[in-house]
Design a protein around this motif. Structure first.
Motif, PDB file in Angstrom:
ATOM      1  N   GLU A 111      60.384   6.338  61.634  1.00  0.00           N
ATOM      2  CA  GLU A 111      61.648   5.869  61.061  1.00  0.00           C
ATOM      3  C   GLU A 111      62.464   7.023  60.485  1.00  0.00           C
ATOM      4  O   GLU A 111      61.910   7.991  59.948  1.00  0.00           O
ATOM      5  N   GLY A 112      63.781   6.926  60.600  1.00  0.00           N
ATOM      6  CA  GLY A 112      64.661   7.889  59.954  1.00  0.00           C
ATOM      7  C   GLY A 112      65.441   8.725  60.946  1.00  0.00           C
ATOM      8  O   GLY A 112      65.577   8.394  62.126  1.00  0.00           O
ATOM      9  N   ARG A 113      65.989   9.842  60.448  1.00  0.00           N
ATOM     10  CA  ARG A 113      66.846  10.720  61.247  1.00  0.00           C
ATOM     11  C   ARG A 113      66.059  11.941  61.727  1.00  0.00           C
ATOM     12  O   ARG A 113      65.400  12.610  60.957  1.00  0.00           O
ATOM     13  N   TRP A 114      66.181  12.223  63.031  1.00  0.00           N
ATOM     14  CA  TRP A 114      65.519  13.349  63.668  1.00  0.00           C
ATOM     15  C   TRP A 114      66.558  14.295  64.253  1.00  0.00           C
ATOM     16  O   TRP A 114      67.551  13.851  64.834  1.00  0.00           O
ATOM     17  N   GLN A 142      68.972  11.972  66.200  1.00  0.00           N
ATOM     18  CA  GLN A 142      68.650  10.616  66.633  1.00  0.00           C
ATOM     19  C   GLN A 142      68.098   9.857  65.437  1.00  0.00           C
ATOM     20  O   GLN A 142      67.210  10.354  64.739  1.00  0.00           O
ATOM     21  N   GLU A 143      68.648   8.695  65.194  1.00  0.00           N
ATOM     22  CA  GLU A 143      68.155   7.822  64.127  1.00  0.00           C
ATOM     23  C   GLU A 143      67.349   6.688  64.740  1.00  0.00           C
ATOM     24  O   GLU A 143      67.773   6.079  65.728  1.00  0.00           O
ATOM     25  N   PHE A 145      65.502   3.193  63.492  1.00  0.00           N
ATOM     26  CA  PHE A 145      65.226   2.196  62.442  1.00  0.00           C
ATOM     27  C   PHE A 145      64.782   0.913  63.133  1.00  0.00           C
ATOM     28  O   PHE A 145      65.595   0.175  63.699  1.00  0.00           O
ATOM     29  N   LYS A 167      78.863   8.601  66.656  1.00  0.00           N
ATOM     30  CA  LYS A 167      77.608   7.857  66.587  1.00  0.00           C
ATOM     31  C   LYS A 167      77.603   6.794  67.668  1.00  0.00           C
ATOM     32  O   LYS A 167      78.496   5.948  67.732  1.00  0.00           O
ATOM     33  N   GLU A 169      75.321   3.786  69.159  1.00  0.00           N
ATOM     34  CA  GLU A 169      74.223   2.933  68.711  1.00  0.00           C
ATOM     35  C   GLU A 169      73.705   2.036  69.827  1.00  0.00           C
ATOM     36  O   GLU A 169      74.461   1.614  70.712  1.00  0.00           O
ATOM     37  N   ARG A 241      61.801  16.738  62.143  1.00  0.00           N
ATOM     38  CA  ARG A 241      62.284  16.225  60.875  1.00  0.00           C
ATOM     39  C   ARG A 241      62.413  17.379  59.882  1.00  0.00           C
ATOM     40  O   ARG A 241      63.398  17.527  59.203  1.00  0.00           O
TER      41      ARG A 241
END
Length: 401
Positions: A111-114, A142-143, A145, A167, A169, A241
């Motif tokens: 999970e999260g932003r890479w 890349q996010e 979630f 962005k 999505e 990360r």
């Protein structure tokens, strides 16, 4: 104004600014490039992990092999040489065969932003990938979630802190422990100078299957710091990360942000190495940054090692080499001799303008002390002519000391 040469994210796409006048008069094919101003800032991203999963801030030995392979690659892989691609692919396969997180899509570590550090670029890559990923003045993220009421995977192109980002999505669905299914459904530009978002002009609903795809996470580090993914169009992605210290330094140089502070911090982190006896390692070293303030003529800069490449030979010989135009090069050769644990006396006294097998002698002489502040097989920090601070990266592909 300090000389700033743009490293293409992790690597060596060199574009000197106008601290050296030659860059505007002699647009060289390999070592010199056009003027470029880049003010984007670098983001250090923290991993997201729940309390049930431990987080280690360091990289494993196998992960560091991959990180070493990425250092020096241009455009996140867009201009990688066959040898560089082979080294990255070998390191990727080793990690994919090692013991990472067994079911990445079930782990909160995904999970999260890479931040995207490397990608292969097959002809079937998406228009977004072809347009933005290879541009090193942009940051690409890349996010992921998956644990929300609206699970999503998003690709983000950050143009700069001052300009904003794009962005794109996609609605995401977990298929199994490694695969995420996605379908792009919306995208927009967020510009800092506008109070509203600007829709990205792609009709996702009309694209049908072209807007769909899948992403396999083939390696997720137990620390949550490194991820390798392969997509449905045959593309391999390496994302991080937490960036390794050398990468942070290179990013500061590429953006021109607090470079001397980043160098000081980097040396401090490696003080045990920096205080030991340091050798002038043999090989080809490209200058990517210097703290030069005063500007001399381009030939004086070249003769003093303030631009281009340094070739360190094992017999105490040193060469400065600067590409000029259409195969014409400036060469300055001399000798170095160790004078203390980390300093060398350098005498450069044989200059020439080269064109193929022919050369025109240039009468020049330069004497200075070179102090090695840090060195490893990929990067070197030193003080040289007129106590100017330098950063070089190794470009000969050799890891032999």
């Amino acid at each position: 104004m300090a000389t700033i040469m743009e490293i293409r994210n992790l690597g060596v796409g060199f574009r000197p600014q106008n601290a050296i006048n030659m860059t505007r008069k002699w647009p060289c094919k390999q070592y010199l490039g056009q003027k470029k101003q880049n003010k984007k800032s670098f983001l250090v991203l923290c991993s997201v992990a729940d309390q049930k999963e431990s987080k280690v801030s360091s990289f494993s030995e196998e992960e560091n092999v991959l990180i070493d392979a990425l250092i020096g690659i241009q455009g996140r892989g867009a201009a990688a040489s066959p040898q560089q691609l082979q080294e990255v692919e070998r390191a990727v396969k080793v990690l994919e065969g090692s013991e990472g997180v067994s079911e990445p899509t079930s782990s909160s570590l995904i999970e999260g932003r890479w931040q995207l550090m490397f990608t292969t670029r097959p002809g079937s890559a998406s228009p977004i990938q072809r347009t933005f990923v290879g541009v090193d003045s942009f940051s690409v993220f890349q996010e992921v979630f998956l644990r929300t009421n609206d699970p999503r995977v998003s690709n983000i192109v950050k143009f700069s802190e001052a300009i904003g980002e794009l962005k794109v999505e996609a609605l995401a669905t977990i298929k199994d422990g490694k695969r995420i299914l996605f379908q792009f459904d919306r995208a927009a530009f967020s510009f800092k100078f506008l109070p509203f978002k600007v829709p990205y002009p792609v009709p996702f609903r009309l694209l049908g299957d072209e807007a769909k795809g899948w992403l396999d996470t083939t390696y997720l580090s137990p620390s949550g710091n490194l991820r390798i993914s392969r997509g449905n169009k045959g593309t391999t992605f390496v994302l991080q990360r937490e960036t390794e210290p050398r990468q942070k330094l290179l990013s500061s140089i590429s953006t021109g942000t607090r470079v001397e502070g980043a160098i000081e911090e980097f040396i401090s982190l490696n003080k045990n190495v920096a205080n030991s006896e340091l050798e002038l390692l043999k090989g080809e070293w490209q200058m990517i940054w210097s703290s030069q303030v005063e500007t001399d003529s381009w030939i004086e800069n070249a003769g003093n090692g303030l631009m281009g490449m340094q070739i360190v030979k094992p017999n105490g010989q040193l060469k400065f080499l600067v590409g000029i135009l259409f195969g014409i090069r400036f060469s300055m050769t001399g000798k170095y001799e160790k004078s203390s644990s980390n300093t060398y006396d350098v005498i450069m006294d044989d200059g020439a303008i080269l064109a193929g097998i022919y050369g025109i002698p240039v009468e020049m002489e330069s004497k200075f002390t070179m102090e090695i502040l840090y060195t490893d097989d990929k990067i070197r920090i030193s003080r040289g002519y007129n106590k100017i601070l330098f950063v070089h990266v190794r470009v000969d592909g050799s890891n032999k000391k």
